[in-house]
Every structure is written in C-alpha cells, then in structure tokens.
Motif scaffolding. Structure first.
Motif, PDB file in Angstrom:
ATOM      1  N   ARG A  41       0.820  -1.211   0.000  1.00  0.00           N
ATOM      2  CA  ARG A  41       0.000   0.000   0.000  1.00  0.00           C
ATOM      3  C   ARG A  41       0.855   1.262   0.000  1.00  0.00           C
ATOM      4  O   ARG A  41       0.426   2.295  -0.513  1.00  0.00           O
ATOM      5  N   TRP A  42       2.069   1.189   0.574  1.00  0.00           N
ATOM      6  CA  TRP A  42       2.922   2.376   0.593  1.00  0.00           C
ATOM      7  C   TRP A  42       4.146   2.254  -0.308  1.00  0.00           C
ATOM      8  O   TRP A  42       4.754   3.266  -0.658  1.00  0.00           O
ATOM      9  N   TRP A 163       2.231   7.692   7.064  1.00  0.00           N
ATOM     10  CA  TRP A 163       1.240   6.730   7.561  1.00  0.00           C
ATOM     11  C   TRP A 163       1.518   6.394   9.028  1.00  0.00           C
ATOM     12  O   TRP A 163       0.608   6.362   9.856  1.00  0.00           O
ATOM     13  N   ASP A 167      -1.089   8.746  10.584  1.00  0.00           N
ATOM     14  CA  ASP A 167      -2.215   7.940  10.082  1.00  0.00           C
ATOM     15  C   ASP A 167      -2.744   8.426   8.737  1.00  0.00           C
ATOM     16  O   ASP A 167      -3.918   8.208   8.406  1.00  0.00           O
ATOM     17  N   GLU A 169      -3.317   7.849   5.195  1.00  0.00           N
ATOM     18  CA  GLU A 169      -3.334   6.668   4.338  1.00  0.00           C
ATOM     19  C   GLU A 169      -2.466   6.875   3.092  1.00  0.00           C
ATOM     20  O   GLU A 169      -2.445   7.980   2.522  1.00  0.00           O
ATOM     21  N   ASP A 172      -4.093   8.467   0.163  1.00  0.00           N
ATOM     22  CA  ASP A 172      -4.340   9.900   0.350  1.00  0.00           C
ATOM     23  C   ASP A 172      -3.071  10.709   0.113  1.00  0.00           C
ATOM     24  O   ASP A 172      -3.113  11.780  -0.512  1.00  0.00           O
TER      25      ASP A 172
END
Length: 285
Positions: A41-42, A163, A167, A169, A172
């Motif tokens: 995800r990152w 993240w 937090d 995301e 985002d």
C-alpha cells in the motif's frame, strides 16, 4: 568468459541506499512494513505480495507482482525478519528473482534496518540487483532505471513515514502528491503563457513588463515553493549511508535461501553475487 565478465561488471554497480527518520514506535513501523497486505500500500515497487509458506528456519517464501497498464511483472522472493536483538534493533533480509523478460531488474538482494532513536527510529534499506531486459536493461540501468528505483524507494519511505506518524493513508498521500504536482505544472504552463504574451508585438511596454514579472514569479513559485508536510517527498530521505554500519548488510543475508528450488548453477551464482554486493556508499557525516 562472457558470463564471468557480466558478473564482474555487476559487482561494480552502485547499490541503492535510502534512509528516513520516523517518529513512531518500532511496533508500528514493523507492522506496516512486514505485513504483506500493508506493505504494497505504501511501497511503489510492489502491487501485490502473496505469502507462499514458511520453512523450519522462519524464512518466508512469497510471490510478488508489479502491475503495468498492459502487463503484470511477477517474481518470487524469500525473506527473514529478526525482531528481537539485545541492542533494540531489528533487521529484515530479502532475496528476489524473476523470469519476466520485461522486468527492469533481475535477481537481487537487500535488507532493512530498524534503529531506535530518542524520538522514533531510523528506517534504512540497502539493495542491489542484476539488470533485467537483457542488453537494453544493462544499457539503461545506471542512467535511468537505478535512479528511478532510488526515487521510488525514497518517496515510498516518506509515504510510510506519513502513515506511521499521522495515520495519513498511502492513497491519500499519493493523491496529495498528484495535486501538488498538478498545481506546479499548471503554474509553469501559466508562467509560459504570460511570458509568451509579454513578447507579443501588440502588447504595450507597460503590460509586457507586468506580465513578465508575473510570469517569472509564477515560474519561481511553482519550482521553489516547498510542498506541504502531508505531500510525500523523496528529498526527505538520505540517499548516502552516514557510516559503514548502516551500509553493511546483516549477516543473516548470506544464509538466506535464494527464491525458487530449481535454479541453475549460473542463476545461483548471479543471486549470490547480488547478495554479496549491497554495501552502499558511505558519506562523511
């Protein structure tokens, strides 16, 4: 002789080193980086990570994918994480490979270091690989592919930092990066239009001067204004190891099995060469 020369040349390739300071707990960063569902995800270098199995020594075998518009590059890897150390550090080692002829990277190896600090931890990676795509990949690697991978790693590390710390995301922070980049491009386009209009024969001298000032100001602002803190930036990472210890791969990497069970002798040699040559350049600071 040709294969030996290729291995010797690969040993001269500069490893990729990236480091960032994250103001978060070891538990938080470990979970976001070691969980196969959270990691892609990152990290821009992976689209999917699919665990396969663990062996008796705790080594994880996995498959990975990197999705392109019309093709998915697929490969395999093995990894091993060490969480508990007497000095509070944690490490993770990795070897990877792919048979995909369209992959810009082939067999390689790397490591992560998690070094506790008074305000969080230093998160470090170093890795090296054999160029993929045959002769074309070898020609493009040093000038284009390796710098692009270094940038992708660095901006991914900053997405992880955002993240872990606030937090935010990863999707985002990605969207904010696109918005920031779009605003800067729009500013440069507007600046170019103003400067072009300023030099139009029908533009008066007074108007031309005003347009020139506005155009130059817009161009400078688009280029030089710092990004908002929530916009990921590769420049927030260090790309040179501050000392030899940070740049040195953990000893566990040497004993980590290469991915796949049916490597030929030449493929095994390539993998060992990549694994044994990931010591990054060390800076003076």
């Amino acid at each position: 002789m040709g294969k030996r020369r290729g291995l010797t040349e690969s040993a001269k390739r500069t490893p990729i080193y990236v480091e960032i300071h994250i103001r978060a707990t070891m538990e938080r960063v470990w979970e976001l980086s070691q969980n196969p569902e959270l990691h892609p995800r990152w990290d821009l270098r992976f689209s999917r990570i699919i665990p396969v199995d663990h062996d008796a020594n705790g080594q994880l075998r996995f498959r990975y994918e990197f999705l392109l518009p019309l093709h998915a590059i697929k490969g395999t890897g093995t990894s091993l994480g060490h969480r508990h150390r007497s000095d509070g550090q944690a490490t993770s080692v990795l070897k990877f490979d792919t048979a995909d002829v369209l992959s810009p990277i082939g067999a390689g190896a790397g490591y992560w270091r998690y070094l506790p600090t008074a305000e969080g931890l230093r998160f470090i990676t170093g890795y090296n690989y054999q160029p993929g795509m045959g002769l074309l990949g070898q020609a493009l690697d040093a000038r284009f592919i390796r710098p692009a991978l270094g940038w992708a790693t660095a901006i991914s590390f900053d997405r992880l930092r955002l993240w872990a710390e606030s937090d935010l995301e990863p999707q985002d922070s990605r969207n904010r990066w696109f918005m920031d980049a779009g605003a800067r491009v729009a500013g440069l386009v507007g600046a170019a239009a103003l400067l072009r209009r300023a030099h139009h024969p029908r533009t008066s001298a007074g108007s031309a001067l005003g347009m020139t000032v506005l155009g130059v100001s817009a161009a400078l602002a688009s280029w030089a204004l710092p990004a908002h803190g929530s916009v990921p930036r590769a420049g927030r990472c260090s790309r040179t190891a501050p000392n030899a210890r940070s740049a040195r791969a953990p000893s566990a990497l040497a004993d980590l099995e290469s991915p796949g069970q049916h490597h030929s002798e030449d493929e095994a040699t390539v993998s060992k060469t990549a694994a044994g040559n990931i010591t990054a350049p060390v800076g003076k600071n």
